[in-house]
Design a protein around this motif. Structure first.
Motif, PDB file in Angstrom:
ATOM      1  N   CYS A 105     -52.377  68.545 -36.810  1.00 23.91           N
ATOM      2  CA  CYS A 105     -52.089  69.648 -37.742  1.00 23.91           C
ATOM      3  C   CYS A 105     -53.308  69.931 -38.621  1.00 23.91           C
ATOM      4  O   CYS A 105     -53.645  71.099 -38.871  1.00 23.91           O
ATOM      5  N   ILE A 109     -55.210  73.499 -38.834  1.00 26.15           N
ATOM      6  CA  ILE A 109     -55.356  74.177 -40.124  1.00 26.15           C
ATOM      7  C   ILE A 109     -56.812  74.557 -40.362  1.00 26.15           C
ATOM      8  O   ILE A 109     -57.137  75.708 -40.666  1.00 26.15           O
ATOM      9  N   ILE A 147     -57.580  76.919 -47.695  1.00 25.43           N
ATOM     10  CA  ILE A 147     -56.769  76.458 -46.560  1.00 25.43           C
ATOM     11  C   ILE A 147     -57.591  75.517 -45.682  1.00 25.43           C
ATOM     12  O   ILE A 147     -57.124  74.449 -45.278  1.00 25.43           O
ATOM     13  N   GLY A 151     -57.028  71.358 -44.630  1.00 22.86           N
ATOM     14  CA  GLY A 151     -57.054  70.777 -43.293  1.00 22.86           C
ATOM     15  C   GLY A 151     -58.114  69.701 -43.158  1.00 22.86           C
ATOM     16  O   GLY A 151     -57.877  68.634 -42.579  1.00 22.86           O
ATOM     17  N   LEU A 189     -51.776  70.813 -49.843  1.00 24.89           N
ATOM     18  CA  LEU A 189     -51.092  71.320 -48.654  1.00 24.89           C
ATOM     19  C   LEU A 189     -50.049  72.359 -49.030  1.00 24.89           C
ATOM     20  O   LEU A 189     -49.885  73.378 -48.344  1.00 24.89           O
ATOM     21  N   ALA A 192     -51.818  75.485 -49.894  1.00 24.66           N
ATOM     22  CA  ALA A 192     -52.311  76.099 -48.657  1.00 24.66           C
ATOM     23  C   ALA A 192     -51.184  76.777 -47.887  1.00 24.66           C
ATOM     24  O   ALA A 192     -51.412  77.818 -47.245  1.00 24.66           O
ATOM     25  N   LEU A 193     -49.985  76.217 -47.942  1.00 27.29           N
ATOM     26  CA  LEU A 193     -48.845  76.858 -47.270  1.00 27.29           C
ATOM     27  C   LEU A 193     -48.555  78.213 -47.907  1.00 27.29           C
ATOM     28  O   LEU A 193     -48.328  79.210 -47.197  1.00 27.29           O
ATOM     29  N   LEU A 322     -48.956  73.796 -41.454  1.00 26.66           N
ATOM     30  CA  LEU A 322     -48.861  73.294 -42.830  1.00 26.66           C
ATOM     31  C   LEU A 322     -47.455  72.788 -43.140  1.00 26.66           C
ATOM     32  O   LEU A 322     -47.290  71.756 -43.804  1.00 26.66           O
TER      33      LEU A 322
END
Length: 436
Positions: A105, A109, A147, A151, A189, A192-193, A322
């Protein structure tokens, strides 16, 4: 650059493609308003990884193959791990598979954010690159960098570092991340979502040509969830087969204009597509409710066959990755063994995962002491090259009324729809010399 031919034809040529990973160019020849020839010319020197792997120990592929790509090293590590473990008759526990998905993931990302914001968005917003775009849209670039950093940080915690992770081994990991380490990542995270959801709304407003690909789509499909770190192979024509049957269905051929091989499906000359569009079209029903909702709000149906809307699909996959990362982080408990033994034995193993750009296949044949006798790696971009050229043929004929500069830009855009990773695709070519 364009030039006229003495026989009345015309050539459109881009010596070096911009905003793609690796070194390649584009050549399109026209005559009487019709496209005669299309070539995605990959001239980057060939890579020798399949040759490097021969004679090495069965434990080494995760570290060696990670160096094939600095953007998607995890894809190479996990496809190699699956293939070696298959050859040695080992299946890792669910907890290890879960942490593999978490690290993967992180790669999705950072890779999708890099492509969406820095490589692809300038095409839609009318800029030569992200630096020029940042002057007028600083908040867009800043959002993309946030973002991507989320990641990268996830890859660092789970993989040991964000580029060419050092914590991956055959059978699992050298150490497991702790609950405290993972929970430190949670605020970034979650932010970022939110940014990823906003990204889908943003890219959904981009103006795109109206066209749908007729090509076959191919992706993995696991028993549960959206495909990332494994599964069976499925296609839009209804095929469904085990990864170990990959060499029976996919063959690679050398074309004179490329140091990268072209892949063919079931011996057909018609192209097939791997990557976000294929994953989404074949696995839309596996997305989370939030990812489905943002896809619907962006105007996507349960399938998407317009390659220019791949930027929207990648953004939806950002939302999904995410969410998955947060789900795994929230459920993680300490005390899990980091790896299982993978003793050497003679055999042949097969593995495939979904790299950000599509299905990445590995095959290894081992001697009884674990020495690698043969290795095969089929990256996503070599599978997509015929479809890129087929798209260019259709688009170039449609856009012949444009000026040379505009036509060149539109064709480069059509290539960047695939986010090609040219360095991944280049192979050593089989040189045969006949002497008399």
């Amino acid at each position: 650059m364009t030039h006229k031919l003495s026989d009345g034809g015309q050539v459109l040529e881009v010596g070096t493609l911009a905003r793609v990973e690796g070194e390649g160019g584009m050549h399109i020849s026209f005559r009487d308003g019709r496209v005669e020839d299309v070539q995605l010319r990959i001239y980057e020197p060939p890579r020798f990884y399949e040759g490097f792997l021969r004679g090495r120990a069965w434990t080494e592929p995760p570290d060696i193959t990670a160096r094939i790509c600095g953007i998607c090293p995890v894809a190479y590590q996990f496809s190699s791990c699956l293939a070696i473990e298959d050859a040695c008759g080992v299946t890792v526990p669910d907890a290890i598979r879960t942490v593999r998905r978490l690290l993967y993931c992180g790669e999705w990302i950072e890779s999708h954010a890099l492509h969406v914001f820095l490589l692809h968005a300038p095409d839609f917003l009318g800029y030569d690159g992200a630096i020029e775009m940042a002057r007028d849209h600083p908040h867009v670039v800043e959002m993309g960098l946030r973002i991507k950093k989320a990641g990268n940080d996830l890859m660092t915690v789970v993989g040991g570092r964000s580029v060419h992770p050092v914590n991956v081994r055959v059978g699992g990991f050298y150490r497991m991340p702790t609950r405290v380490e993972l929970h430190r990542l949670r605020p970034a995270l979650a932010r970022a979502l939110d940014d990823a959801v906003a990204t889908v709304s943003l890219v959904a407003t981009f103006d795109v040509p109206d066209w749908e690909q007729p090509w076959t789509y191919l992706s993995l499909r696991p028993d549960h969830g959206y495909p990332i770190e494994g599964g069976r192979v499925v296609t839009s024509t209804g095929a469904d087969w085990d990864v170990r049957d990959f060499p029976q269905h996919v063959t690679e051929v050398h074309v004179p204009h490329s140091t990268a091989l072209h892949a063919r499906l079931d011996g057909e000359d018609t192209p097939y597509v791997v990557g976000p569009l294929a994953r989404y079209t074949l696995n839309h029903h596996r997305l989370s409710p939030l990812a489905k909702d943002v896809a619907h709000e962006a105007g996507l149906g349960s399938t998407c066959r317009n390659p220019f809307r791949s930027i929207v699909v990648r953004s939806v996959e950002l939302v999904y990755a995410l969410e998955e990362a947060l789900r795994i982080v929230d459920a993680w408990a300490d005390g899990v063994a980091p790896s299982v033994p993978v003793p050497a034995r003679a055999g042949e193993g097969f593995g495939a995962t979904e790299a950000p750009r599509g299905v990445l296949f590995h095959r290894y044949r081992l001697d009884d002491d674990g020495t690698i006798l043969d290795a095969q790696i089929v990256p996503p971009t070599s599978q997509n090259q015929p479809s890129i050229e087929a798209d260019l043929r259709v688009m170039a004929e449609r856009w012949t009324v444009l000026s040379d500069d505009d036509l060149s830009h539109r064709c480069e855009h059509a290539i960047r729809n695939y986010d090609p990773c040219i360095s991944c695709a280049t192979h050593f070519l089989d040189l045969r010399v006949e002497r008399s």
